[in-house]
Design an enzyme around this catalytic site. Structure first.
Site, PDB file in Angstrom:
ATOM      1  CD  GLU A  87      -2.893   0.761   2.483  1.00  0.00           C
ATOM      2  OE1 GLU A  87      -2.762  -0.210   3.240  1.00  0.00           O
ATOM      3  OE2 GLU A  87      -3.632   1.720   2.704  1.00  0.00           O
ATOM      4  NE  ARG A 127       2.271  -8.571  10.338  1.00  0.00           N
ATOM      5  CZ  ARG A 127       2.267  -7.438   9.636  1.00  0.00           C
ATOM      6  NH1 ARG A 127       3.165  -6.512   9.825  1.00  0.00           N
ATOM      7  NH2 ARG A 127       1.334  -7.215   8.752  1.00  0.00           N
ATOM      8  CE  LYS A 131       2.846   0.049   5.265  1.00  0.00           C
ATOM      9  NZ  LYS A 131       2.313   0.026   3.911  1.00  0.00           N
TER      10      LYS A 131
HETATM   11  P1  ATP Z   1       1.274  -1.739   8.081  1.00  0.00           P
HETATM   12  O1  ATP Z   1       0.212  -2.563   8.739  1.00  0.00           O
HETATM   13  O2  ATP Z   1       2.430  -1.409   8.942  1.00  0.00           O
HETATM   14  O3  ATP Z   1       0.739  -0.572   7.319  1.00  0.00           O
HETATM   15  P2  ATP Z   1       1.052  -3.493   5.916  1.00  0.00           P
HETATM   16  O4  ATP Z   1       1.172  -4.939   6.169  1.00  0.00           O
HETATM   17  O5  ATP Z   1      -0.329  -2.983   5.794  1.00  0.00           O
HETATM   18  O6  ATP Z   1       1.891  -2.716   6.980  1.00  0.00           O
HETATM   19  P3  ATP Z   1       1.440  -3.355   3.115  1.00  0.00           P
HETATM   20  O7  ATP Z   1       2.014  -2.252   2.315  1.00  0.00           O
HETATM   21  O8  ATP Z   1      -0.004  -3.622   2.985  1.00  0.00           O
HETATM   22  O9  ATP Z   1       1.830  -3.061   4.629  1.00  0.00           O
HETATM   23  O10 ATP Z   1       2.261  -4.689   2.895  1.00  0.00           O
HETATM   24  C1  ATP Z   1       2.701  -5.168   1.658  1.00  0.00           C
HETATM   25  C2  ATP Z   1       3.062  -6.607   1.813  1.00  0.00           C
HETATM   26  O11 ATP Z   1       4.108  -6.771   2.760  1.00  0.00           O
HETATM   27  C3  ATP Z   1       1.890  -7.427   2.299  1.00  0.00           C
HETATM   28  O12 ATP Z   1       1.829  -8.630   1.572  1.00  0.00           O
HETATM   29  C4  ATP Z   1       2.218  -7.676   3.755  1.00  0.00           C
HETATM   30  O13 ATP Z   1       1.650  -8.860   4.194  1.00  0.00           O
HETATM   31  C5  ATP Z   1       3.746  -7.712   3.738  1.00  0.00           C
HETATM   32  N1  ATP Z   1       4.279  -7.347   5.042  1.00  0.00           N
HETATM   33  C6  ATP Z   1       4.029  -6.230   5.750  1.00  0.00           C
HETATM   34  N2  ATP Z   1       4.651  -6.246   6.937  1.00  0.00           N
HETATM   35  C7  ATP Z   1       5.334  -7.422   6.987  1.00  0.00           C
HETATM   36  C8  ATP Z   1       6.176  -8.051   7.967  1.00  0.00           C
HETATM   37  N3  ATP Z   1       6.443  -7.472   9.149  1.00  0.00           N
HETATM   38  N4  ATP Z   1       6.688  -9.266   7.673  1.00  0.00           N
HETATM   39  C9  ATP Z   1       6.439  -9.851   6.499  1.00  0.00           C
HETATM   40  N5  ATP Z   1       5.658  -9.320   5.541  1.00  0.00           N
HETATM   41  C10 ATP Z   1       5.099  -8.120   5.781  1.00  0.00           C
HETATM   42 MG    MG Z   2      -1.811  -3.425   4.421  1.00  0.00          MG
END
Ligand code: ATP
Ligand code: MG
Length: 558
Positions: A38, A262, A272
């Site tokens: 995102e 994760r 984030k």
């Molecule tokens: P946040 O909740 O901090 O905003 P997010 O998971 O929503 O993070 P995205 O940009 O939606 O962030 O994530 C893109 C991809 O990265 C998704 O497939 C997500 O599952 C993966 N991802 C995010 N954080 C992690 C993590 N800590 N470990 C492994 N994969 C991750």
């Molecule tokens: Mg997300």
């Protein structure tokens, strides 16, 4: 002669590789993955793991990985983030097959929503957000059906078009899937598919004022791209049945979702939202502050892409949540830099040494090996003169028995150069040591001595008149607690910020360090790995400590 393959299998397969290899065995080996960030923040080390899995699997099995920006929430997203995400993925050493945006599919998603309405599987609900929440029920109490749930298909079609045309204000209506308000999986209790947001979108401008929800957009976007393995983190496992439900209801390409644990790291925050807060409040210098867990911060700090990839490989793909020791990440960068980083000499806590029998004004150049792990890195010349700096720690006035460095009356080897002997300790009025007066053995250059005697201690040094002065930023973990969210009553995670996360000192560097490019790590011999920071300029050198030579933090805090 037929060679039998007796080589041991290098590593066992992770569960995703097993799934893929089973499919290959069944004759369906196509691998198409995607990385779906995102664009609402910078990528962090957790994303790096997801990138390594998605791009890594595609690479290993001759498949493809798409980059798809999940840009369904116009309010939080920005092109600044899109650009940084692309840069970070490339820096990690991966390239995507195609670049897509969920917003590319808004028309198709809309048409599919109309189709679901026509099938009697979606309806427009006029309840407020609060009513919808209240009427969802709880895990033990079934939800209550909306009074608008049984609108006719034609009324729903009419209202949905008008939602799209901007006739209704934000929050006044939503489109919901019509599934089961008593379903044990709460996500099935008529999930919201579209909400009204009158906001400018960074790609589609003002074309849309209705935006799809994650659960409706994600699986369908996967299906459009014919994704075979839609890999996401564990918390999405409850979403999987809904992911499948939409695909079945629309009878479109059956992408499948798989979940892995994760990445969590000790002393590290990966949300984030919270990272953005640190940036906005000025607790750090920016998204790329070397203390941040973001990929751009690791790059600025001197990490190599190979070290991040080997870390992802080392932690593997787990199916259960766990917390990884930050020391593992540091171990990986240390291992890689040991192989690739050139060696230099720098003194961070200087003590001046005057070599009294060395001519004033004379300079000699000693040849120094750039990298003992890599002969091709060659050598360089290091200037030596009458006055040098050594580390304060390398001298002790009253040393214990096994102290092999400099002491009164004792001898030590200056790395690549002469043997020196400490003749006199000079102190100020308060008794602080201000200078050492030493003599050198003129026959001892380049590892020899005048009479074949051997000296155990070897220390690094820098010629005073040739030294480049630099601001050195020593980094420690950003948080004092292994779990930054572990707080006392009345405190917040921000109270766990480490006041010593950045310590600045003035260092004295051998002159060749003036020419190291920003971001390229070198080893300061016996001290650690360092690289010039983006703030560094010819008149004001700034170096970041990438990582220490040994795992000192873990020991102090255990
Ligand atoms: P946040 O909740 O901090 O905003 P997010 O998971 O929503 O993070 P995205 O940009 O939606 O962030 O994530 C893109 C991809 O990265 C998704 O497939 C997500 O599952 C993966 N991802 C995010 N954080 C992690 C993590 N800590 N470990 C492994 N994969 C991750
Ligand atoms: Mg997300």
């Amino acid at each position: 002669m037929a060679a039998e393959n007796t080589e041991p299998r290098e590593k066992s397969l992770n569960f995703l590789e097993e799934i893929i290899e089973e499919s290959i065995a069944k004759g369906d080996g196509r691998v198409q993955t995607r990385f779906p960030p995102e664009p609402n923040g910078y990528l962090h080390i957790g994303h790096a793991k997801s990138i390594c899995i998605n791009f890594g699997l595609a690479k290993k099995y001759g498949g493809k990985c798409n980059l798809r920006f999940d840009d369904t929430n116009p309010v939080k997203e920005d092109v600044e983030y899109v650009d940084s995400i692309k840069r970070d993925i490339r820096w990690l050493g991966f390239d995507w097959a195609v670049e897509r945006y969920a917003s590319d599919y808004f028309d198709q998603l809309y048409d599919w929503a109309v189709e679901l309405i026509k099938k009697g599987l979606a309806y427009v609900d006029d309840q407020t957000q609060e009513q919808i929440r209240e009427n969802r029920g709880t895990v033990s109490v079934p939800g209550t059906e909306s009074p608008w749930r049984n609108r006719s298909v034609s009324e729903n079609l009419d209202l949905f078009v008008r939602m799209k045309n901007g006739e209704f204000p934000d929050g006044s209506k939503v489109l919901r899937a019509k599934i089961d308000m008593a379903h044990p999986n709460m996500l099935f209790r008529d999930p919201i598919m579209y909400r009204i947001i009158h906001a400018e979108h960074h790609r589609t401008g003002s074309k849309w004022c209705i935006y799809p929800m994650y659960d409706y957009a994600h699986g369908q976007s996967d299906s459009i791209e014919k994704i075979t393995h839609s890999i996401c983190t564990l918390e999405f496992d409850v979403h999987r049945p809904l992911y499948d439900w939409f695909i079945q209801a629309l009878d479109i390409f059956p992408s499948h979702q798989y979940e892995f644990a994760r990445l969590n790291l000790t002393y590290t925050m990966m949300s984030k939202r919270k990272l953005l807060k640190l940036v906005q409040e000025g607790a750090v210098m920016g998204w790329d502050d070397p203390r941040m867990p973001t990929i751009c911060a690791l790059r600025r700090k001197g990490y190599t892409p190979a070290s991040v990839r080997s870390f992802a490989e080392m932690v593997g793909v787990a199916k259960r949540d766990n917390v990884i020791d930050l020391g593992k990440l540091e171990y990986c960068v240390r291992e890689d830099l040991n192989k690739v980083a050139e060696r230099r000499m720098a003194v961070l806590n200087p003590l001046k040494v005057v070599i009294t029998n060395y001519e004033e004004g004379r300079t000699e150049l000693f040849e120094a090996v750039n990298n003992p792990e890599n002969e091709a890195a060659g050598t360089r010349k290091v200037p030596f003169s009458r006055e040098i700096y050594i580390e304060r720690d390398d001298f002790m006035e009253n040393p214990p028995k096994k102290f092999f460095r400099l002491q009164p009356g004792g001898e030590v080897r200056l790395r690549y150069s002469y043997l020196i002997k400490c003749e006199e300790v000079v102190k100020d009025a308060e008794g602080n040591i201000t200078e050492l007066r030493c003599t050198y053995d003129p026959m001892s250059g380049g590892g020899s001595s005048s009479d074949g005697r051997r000296v155990k201690g070897v220390i690094h040094w820098v010629s005073v008149k040739d030294a480049a002065e630099a601001e050195i930023r020593l980094f420690n973990p950003l948080f004092t607690k292994e779990n930054p969210d572990d707080v006392e009553e009345g405190q917040t995670w921000e109270d766990n910020l480490n006041p010593e996360s950045m310590v600045k000192v003035t260092g004295y560097l051998e002159p060749s360090l003036r020419d190291i490019p920003v971001g390229q790590a070198v080893q300061f011999e016996r001290v650690g790995y360092f690289c010039p920071d983006t703030d560094s300029a010819p008149g004001h050198l700034v170096f970041n400590r990438t990582v220490t030579l040994k795992d000192s933090w873990a020991k102090i805090n255990k």
